[in-house]
Design a protein around this motif. Structure first.
Motif, PDB file in Angstrom:
ATOM      1  N   LEU A  68       0.827  -1.214   0.000  1.00 58.19           N
ATOM      2  CA  LEU A  68       0.000   0.000   0.000  1.00 58.19           C
ATOM      3  C   LEU A  68       0.857   1.258   0.000  1.00 58.19           C
ATOM      4  N   GLU A  69       2.032   1.178   0.605  1.00 55.53           N
ATOM      5  CA  GLU A  69       2.954   2.312   0.651  1.00 55.53           C
ATOM      6  C   GLU A  69       3.804   2.389  -0.612  1.00 55.53           C
ATOM      7  N   LEU A  70       3.839   1.294  -1.361  1.00 53.64           N
ATOM      8  CA  LEU A  70       4.709   1.221  -2.531  1.00 53.64           C
ATOM      9  C   LEU A  70       3.922   1.105  -3.824  1.00 53.64           C
ATOM     10  N   ASP A  71       2.686   1.588  -3.812  1.00 53.64           N
ATOM     11  CA  ASP A  71       1.795   1.362  -4.955  1.00 53.64           C
ATOM     12  C   ASP A  71       2.242   2.070  -6.228  1.00 53.64           C
ATOM     13  N   THR A  72       3.119   3.046  -6.117  1.00 55.57           N
ATOM     14  CA  THR A  72       3.603   3.739  -7.322  1.00 55.57           C
ATOM     15  C   THR A  72       4.985   3.246  -7.760  1.00 55.57           C
ATOM     16  N   ILE A  73       5.542   2.285  -7.025  1.00 55.31           N
ATOM     17  CA  ILE A  73       6.876   1.764  -7.327  1.00 55.31           C
ATOM     18  C   ILE A  73       6.729   0.531  -8.213  1.00 55.31           C
ATOM     19  N   PRO A  74       7.502   0.423  -9.286  1.00 54.00           N
ATOM     20  CA  PRO A  74       7.374  -0.716 -10.198  1.00 54.00           C
ATOM     21  C   PRO A  74       7.964  -1.995  -9.611  1.00 54.00           C
ATOM     22  N   ILE A  75       7.121  -2.752  -8.922  1.00 54.81           N
ATOM     23  CA  ILE A  75       7.514  -4.042  -8.353  1.00 54.81           C
ATOM     24  C   ILE A  75       6.861  -5.125  -9.199  1.00 54.81           C
ATOM     25  N   ASN A  76       7.656  -5.890  -9.906  1.00 49.25           N
ATOM     26  CA  ASN A  76       7.081  -6.904 -10.785  1.00 49.25           C
ATOM     27  C   ASN A  76       6.462  -8.056 -10.006  1.00 49.25           C
ATOM     28  N   LEU A  77       7.086  -8.416  -8.870  1.00 49.47           N
ATOM     29  CA  LEU A  77       6.529  -9.484  -8.036  1.00 49.47           C
ATOM     30  C   LEU A  77       6.958  -9.279  -6.595  1.00 49.47           C
ATOM     31  N   SER A 101      -1.325  -6.428 -10.819  1.00 42.80           N
ATOM     32  CA  SER A 101      -1.113  -6.555 -12.255  1.00 42.80           C
ATOM     33  C   SER A 101       0.372  -6.359 -12.539  1.00 42.80           C
ATOM     34  N   TYR A 102       0.696  -6.069 -13.781  1.00 48.62           N
ATOM     35  CA  TYR A 102       2.100  -5.927 -14.161  1.00 48.62           C
ATOM     36  C   TYR A 102       2.815  -4.844 -13.364  1.00 48.62           C
ATOM     37  N   GLN A 103       2.108  -3.788 -12.987  1.00 44.66           N
ATOM     38  CA  GLN A 103       2.733  -2.683 -12.255  1.00 44.66           C
ATOM     39  C   GLN A 103       3.207  -3.119 -10.869  1.00 44.66           C
ATOM     40  N   HIS A 104       2.419  -3.946 -10.204  1.00 40.22           N
ATOM     41  CA  HIS A 104       2.807  -4.408  -8.863  1.00 40.22           C
ATOM     42  C   HIS A 104       2.003  -5.649  -8.516  1.00 40.22           C
ATOM     43  N   ARG A 105       2.583  -6.824  -8.776  1.00 40.38           N
ATOM     44  CA  ARG A 105       1.949  -8.081  -8.375  1.00 40.38           C
ATOM     45  C   ARG A 105       2.345  -8.395  -6.942  1.00 40.38           C
ATOM     46  N   ILE A 106       1.395  -8.919  -6.175  1.00 37.15           N
ATOM     47  CA  ILE A 106       1.643  -9.313  -4.785  1.00 37.15           C
ATOM     48  C   ILE A 106       1.176 -10.751  -4.624  1.00 37.15           C
ATOM     49  N   TYR A 107       2.041 -11.580  -4.079  1.00 38.70           N
ATOM     50  CA  TYR A 107       1.608 -12.936  -3.751  1.00 38.70           C
ATOM     51  C   TYR A 107       1.781 -13.148  -2.253  1.00 38.70           C
ATOM     52  N   VAL A 108       0.698 -13.632  -1.597  1.00 39.86           N
ATOM     53  CA  VAL A 108       0.704 -13.875  -0.163  1.00 39.86           C
ATOM     54  C   VAL A 108       0.613 -15.378   0.086  1.00 39.86           C
ATOM     55  N   ASN A 109       1.684 -15.923   0.615  1.00 44.60           N
ATOM     56  CA  ASN A 109       1.773 -17.343   0.939  1.00 44.60           C
ATOM     57  C   ASN A 109       1.089 -17.605   2.285  1.00 44.60           C
ATOM     58  N   ARG A 110       0.314 -18.685   2.391  1.00 45.98           N
ATOM     59  CA  ARG A 110      -0.429 -18.991   3.621  1.00 45.98           C
ATOM     60  C   ARG A 110       0.448 -19.575   4.727  1.00 45.98           C
ATOM     61  N   GLY A 111       1.706 -19.853   4.422  1.00 50.02           N
ATOM     62  CA  GLY A 111       2.611 -20.352   5.443  1.00 50.02           C
ATOM     63  C   GLY A 111       2.399 -21.820   5.758  1.00 50.02           C
ATOM     64  N   LEU A 112       3.223 -22.329   6.666  1.00 49.04           N
ATOM     65  CA  LEU A 112       3.211 -23.750   7.004  1.00 49.04           C
ATOM     66  C   LEU A 112       2.653 -24.038   8.389  1.00 49.04           C
ATOM     67  N   GLY A 113       2.961 -23.210   9.355  1.00 49.47           N
ATOM     68  CA  GLY A 113       2.554 -23.463  10.728  1.00 49.47           C
ATOM     69  C   GLY A 113       1.339 -22.665  11.147  1.00 49.47           C
TER      70      GLY A 113
END
Length: 285
Positions: free
Chosen positions: A206-215, A250-262
């Motif tokens: 949310l703080e980096l929404d204008t920064i080009p983060i591919n993943l 999307s291409y500008q900023h994809r976010i993947y949230v892993n559900r973790g193991l424990g």
């Protein structure tokens, strides 16, 4: 007395209902002993024209939120390590929270026997989660991961090279227990390079929404850990309210949230299976 909104009331009632169900029926046994051991292997292709051709089919393995404890002892890592190595990833990333509040120091030592066996030609990276700053202090977590061949990353931007081409990796320290350097990311991330961001709490986006983060790869939320059918998580974690599980953006900023193991706080998972994730990068759109 402050009055509850209709949404708050419904959410509270729904939470009470599902917890009542889990506590009084066979659902508790499922949530306590079955689903927490049903590790879901998620594989996906991330297509991006900015990816250099030499990184085409580059594979990243992500695991997160182990929360070593009585409910997820280090022995459980044996099958996790086998599954990751079987995929032959190029890069392995751990997105924080090795321990839980109840974890013993002995579990750190036992975990080394398994985490050391993880192998990837481009290395193993680890960032810090809020629990890693917890009962035993960050020094023990860092020593454990370094002894296992991981590189601890905090507030950094650095290149990864393959066959003369580069992508960049950006990392941030934990949002809850340390000082994440947003300014560094905004200043140092180049829009000319494919960028992978590692940060424990997903709502950093949310703080980096204008920064080009591919993943961006994050953990922290456990997918809510306990969800209601047709409703979703009963409770979400701080800095994990907006992005809870899976792929966003999307291409500008994809976010993947892993559900973790424990698990943490409650040793339960319901409609939020533990997860290992494998990303195959592709330059072919």
């Amino acid at each position: 007395m402050k009055q509850l909104s209709r949404r708050q009331f419904l959410k509270g009632a729904a939470g009470a209902s599902i917890l009542g169900f889990l506590a009084t029926t066979c659902g508790y046994g499922y949530a306590r002993y079955i689903e927490p051991r049903m590790i879901d292997t998620v594989s996906m292709t991330i297509r991006d024209a900015q990816l250099p051709a030499s990184f085409d089919q580059f594979k990243i393995a992500q695991f997160s939120d182990v929360h070593l404890s009585d409910t997820f002892p280090s022995k459980e890592l044996e099958s996790v390590v086998q599954q990751i190595n079987a995929e032959s990833p190029d890069l392995i990333v751990f997105t924080g929270d090795l321990v839980d509040f109840q974890a013993s120091i002995e579990e750190h030592e036992k975990a080394k026997a398994y985490l050391t066996k993880l192998h990837a030609p481009f290395g193993k990276l680890a960032i810090c989660g809020n629990h890693d700053y917890g009962p035993f202090g960050i020094d023990l977590y860092e020593k454990t991961m370094e002894d296992c061949g991981f590189t601890i990353c905090k507030n950094d931007v650095f290149p990864l090279e393959k066959e003369g081409a580069h992508i960049q990796i950006a990392t941030m320290d934990d949002l809850m227990m340390s000082v994440p350097d947003y300014d560094l990311i905004k200043r140092e991330v180049s829009s000319d390079l494919f960028t992978l961001l590692l940060v424990h709490e997903p709502d950093a986006a949310l703080e980096l929404d204008t920064i080009p983060i591919n993943l961006q790869l994050s953990g922290h939320t456990h997918g809510g850990q306990v969800q209601l059918p047709f409703y979703g998580p009963i409770l979400t974690a701080p800095f994990g309210h907006t992005y809870v599980e899976g792929l966003y953006g999307s291409y500008q900023h994809r976010i993947y949230v892993n559900r973790g193991l424990g698990t943490t706080r409650l040793p339960l998972r319901f409609l939020a299976k533990p997860e290992l994730t494998f990303f195959t990068l592709s330059s072919r759109i």
